[in-house]
Design a protein around this motif. Structure first.
Motif, PDB file in Angstrom:
ATOM      1  N   UNK A  97      83.871 -24.221  -0.341  1.00  0.00           N
ATOM      2  CA  UNK A  97      84.609 -23.034   0.111  1.00  0.00           C
ATOM      3  C   UNK A  97      85.631 -22.596  -0.937  1.00  0.00           C
ATOM      4  N   UNK A  98      86.391 -23.539  -1.449  1.00  0.00           N
ATOM      5  CA  UNK A  98      87.397 -23.215  -2.459  1.00  0.00           C
ATOM      6  C   UNK A  98      86.741 -22.653  -3.710  1.00  0.00           C
ATOM      7  N   UNK A  99      85.649 -23.264  -4.140  1.00  0.00           N
ATOM      8  CA  UNK A  99      84.946 -22.788  -5.333  1.00  0.00           C
ATOM      9  C   UNK A  99      84.337 -21.408  -5.108  1.00  0.00           C
ATOM     10  N   UNK A 100      83.824 -21.163  -3.897  1.00  0.00           N
ATOM     11  CA  UNK A 100      83.324 -19.823  -3.564  1.00  0.00           C
ATOM     12  C   UNK A 100      84.461 -18.798  -3.664  1.00  0.00           C
ATOM     13  N   UNK A 101      85.629 -19.174  -3.154  1.00  0.00           N
ATOM     14  CA  UNK A 101      86.789 -18.274  -3.200  1.00  0.00           C
ATOM     15  C   UNK A 101      87.229 -18.013  -4.640  1.00  0.00           C
ATOM     16  N   UNK A 102      87.269 -19.064  -5.457  1.00  0.00           N
ATOM     17  CA  UNK A 102      87.641 -18.903  -6.868  1.00  0.00           C
ATOM     18  C   UNK A 102      86.649 -17.978  -7.562  1.00  0.00           C
ATOM     19  N   UNK A 103      85.370 -18.210  -7.330  1.00  0.00           N
ATOM     20  CA  UNK A 103      84.343 -17.374  -7.952  1.00  0.00           C
ATOM     21  C   UNK A 103      84.488 -15.914  -7.529  1.00  0.00           C
ATOM     22  N   UNK A 104      84.751 -15.675  -6.253  1.00  0.00           N
ATOM     23  CA  UNK A 104      84.946 -14.301  -5.769  1.00  0.00           C
ATOM     24  C   UNK A 104      86.165 -13.649  -6.414  1.00  0.00           C
ATOM     25  N   UNK A 105      87.241 -14.412  -6.556  1.00  0.00           N
ATOM     26  CA  UNK A 105      88.446 -13.879  -7.187  1.00  0.00           C
ATOM     27  C   UNK A 105      88.196 -13.534  -8.656  1.00  0.00           C
ATOM     28  N   UNK A 106      87.458 -14.374  -9.358  1.00  0.00           N
ATOM     29  CA  UNK A 106      87.141 -14.093 -10.762  1.00  0.00           C
ATOM     30  C   UNK A 106      86.258 -12.852 -10.860  1.00  0.00           C
ATOM     31  N   UNK A 107      85.263 -12.753  -9.992  1.00  0.00           N
ATOM     32  CA  UNK A 107      84.400 -11.564  -9.991  1.00  0.00           C
ATOM     33  C   UNK A 107      85.196 -10.290  -9.724  1.00  0.00           C
ATOM     34  N   UNK A 144      95.396 -25.830  -7.095  1.00  0.00           N
ATOM     35  CA  UNK A 144      95.505 -26.652  -5.881  1.00  0.00           C
ATOM     36  C   UNK A 144      94.442 -27.744  -5.829  1.00  0.00           C
ATOM     37  N   UNK A 145      93.383 -27.590  -6.612  1.00  0.00           N
ATOM     38  CA  UNK A 145      92.319 -28.594  -6.625  1.00  0.00           C
ATOM     39  C   UNK A 145      92.654 -29.802  -7.492  1.00  0.00           C
ATOM     40  N   UNK A 146      93.677 -29.671  -8.358  1.00  0.00           N
ATOM     41  CA  UNK A 146      94.032 -30.793  -9.230  1.00  0.00           C
ATOM     42  C   UNK A 146      94.449 -31.980  -8.372  1.00  0.00           C
ATOM     43  N   UNK A 147      94.042 -33.141  -8.770  1.00  0.00           N
ATOM     44  CA  UNK A 147      94.459 -34.354  -8.065  1.00  0.00           C
ATOM     45  C   UNK A 147      95.972 -34.438  -8.116  1.00  0.00           C
ATOM     46  N   UNK A 148      96.592 -34.631  -6.966  1.00  0.00           N
ATOM     47  CA  UNK A 148      98.047 -34.694  -6.917  1.00  0.00           C
ATOM     48  C   UNK A 148      98.703 -33.324  -6.942  1.00  0.00           C
ATOM     49  N   UNK A 149      97.923 -32.269  -7.064  1.00  0.00           N
ATOM     50  CA  UNK A 149      98.344 -30.874  -7.023  1.00  0.00           C
ATOM     51  C   UNK A 149      99.469 -30.497  -7.984  1.00  0.00           C
ATOM     52  N   UNK A 200      92.444 -12.825 -11.538  1.00  0.00           N
ATOM     53  CA  UNK A 200      92.504 -14.108 -12.234  1.00  0.00           C
ATOM     54  C   UNK A 200      93.728 -14.935 -11.870  1.00  0.00           C
ATOM     55  N   UNK A 201      94.861 -14.288 -11.664  1.00  0.00           N
ATOM     56  CA  UNK A 201      96.081 -15.034 -11.340  1.00  0.00           C
ATOM     57  C   UNK A 201      95.905 -15.815 -10.035  1.00  0.00           C
ATOM     58  N   UNK A 202      95.362 -15.173  -9.033  1.00  0.00           N
ATOM     59  CA  UNK A 202      95.138 -15.869  -7.749  1.00  0.00           C
ATOM     60  C   UNK A 202      94.047 -16.933  -7.878  1.00  0.00           C
ATOM     61  N   UNK A 203      93.041 -16.671  -8.712  1.00  0.00           N
ATOM     62  CA  UNK A 203      92.010 -17.682  -8.956  1.00  0.00           C
ATOM     63  C   UNK A 203      92.632 -18.916  -9.600  1.00  0.00           C
ATOM     64  N   UNK A 204      93.545 -18.710 -10.542  1.00  0.00           N
ATOM     65  CA  UNK A 204      94.234 -19.828 -11.178  1.00  0.00           C
ATOM     66  C   UNK A 204      95.066 -20.603 -10.161  1.00  0.00           C
ATOM     67  N   UNK A 205      95.752 -19.882  -9.331  1.00  0.00           N
ATOM     68  CA  UNK A 205      96.599 -20.509  -8.313  1.00  0.00           C
ATOM     69  C   UNK A 205      95.757 -21.378  -7.377  1.00  0.00           C
ATOM     70  N   UNK A 206      94.626 -20.868  -6.953  1.00  0.00           N
ATOM     71  CA  UNK A 206      93.736 -21.616  -6.063  1.00  0.00           C
ATOM     72  C   UNK A 206      93.123 -22.815  -6.784  1.00  0.00           C
TER      73      UNK A 206
END
Length: 140
Positions: free
Chosen positions: A93-103, A116-121, A107-113
């Protein structure tokens, strides 16, 4: 309404590819029009990439900061996105959202999302909510 930046002493920000830095004292400035920007603490350096999520973040960052190379970096993004989907099926779901934001070139919101996926955020970057901008959730 303009976006207000407050830079801490010696802090940097990238605006439309130009690096701007504060001096010895904190300072503030306003962006009155649309601009691509990243604070220094939001910038990922290539040598900091130690997981697939950061690799994805880095390529989105390149698309965002260097629009003149977007075509090549979007191709890289698509390849890295496939690699990330294989490595992180739990994040579909998160990756789908990132892909949609990039499309959508958001980009700023895609980066923000993606961040959040980084371990330890907060492992790489400070929490953007504490960045001193009056409108930290605003996108450029």
């Amino acid at each position: 309404m303009p976006l207000k930046f407050v830079l801490r002493p010696n802090e940097k920000v990238i605006i439309n590819g130009a690096v701007i830095g504060a001096g010895d004292r904190p300072g503030s400035f306003f962006l009155y029009n649309t601009a691509n920007f990243l604070r220094g603490r939001e910038v990922l350096k290539e040598e900091q990439i130690d997981c697939i999520e950061k690799k994805l973040y880095f390529v989105i960052q390149l698309i965002y900061i260097f629009p003149e190379d977007a075509l090549l970096n979007v191709q890289r993004f698509n390849s890295i996105m496939e690699e990330t989907r294989a490595a992180r099926p739990d994040s579909k779901k998160t990756l789908d959202d990132i892909e949609s934001l990039v499309e959508a070139r958001n980009y700023y919101r895609a980066l923000k999302l993606c961040r959040k996926m980084f371990k330890g955020s907060g492992e790489l970057l400070d929490d953007p909510a504490s960045d001193g901008a009056s409108s930290s959730d605003s996108e450029p």
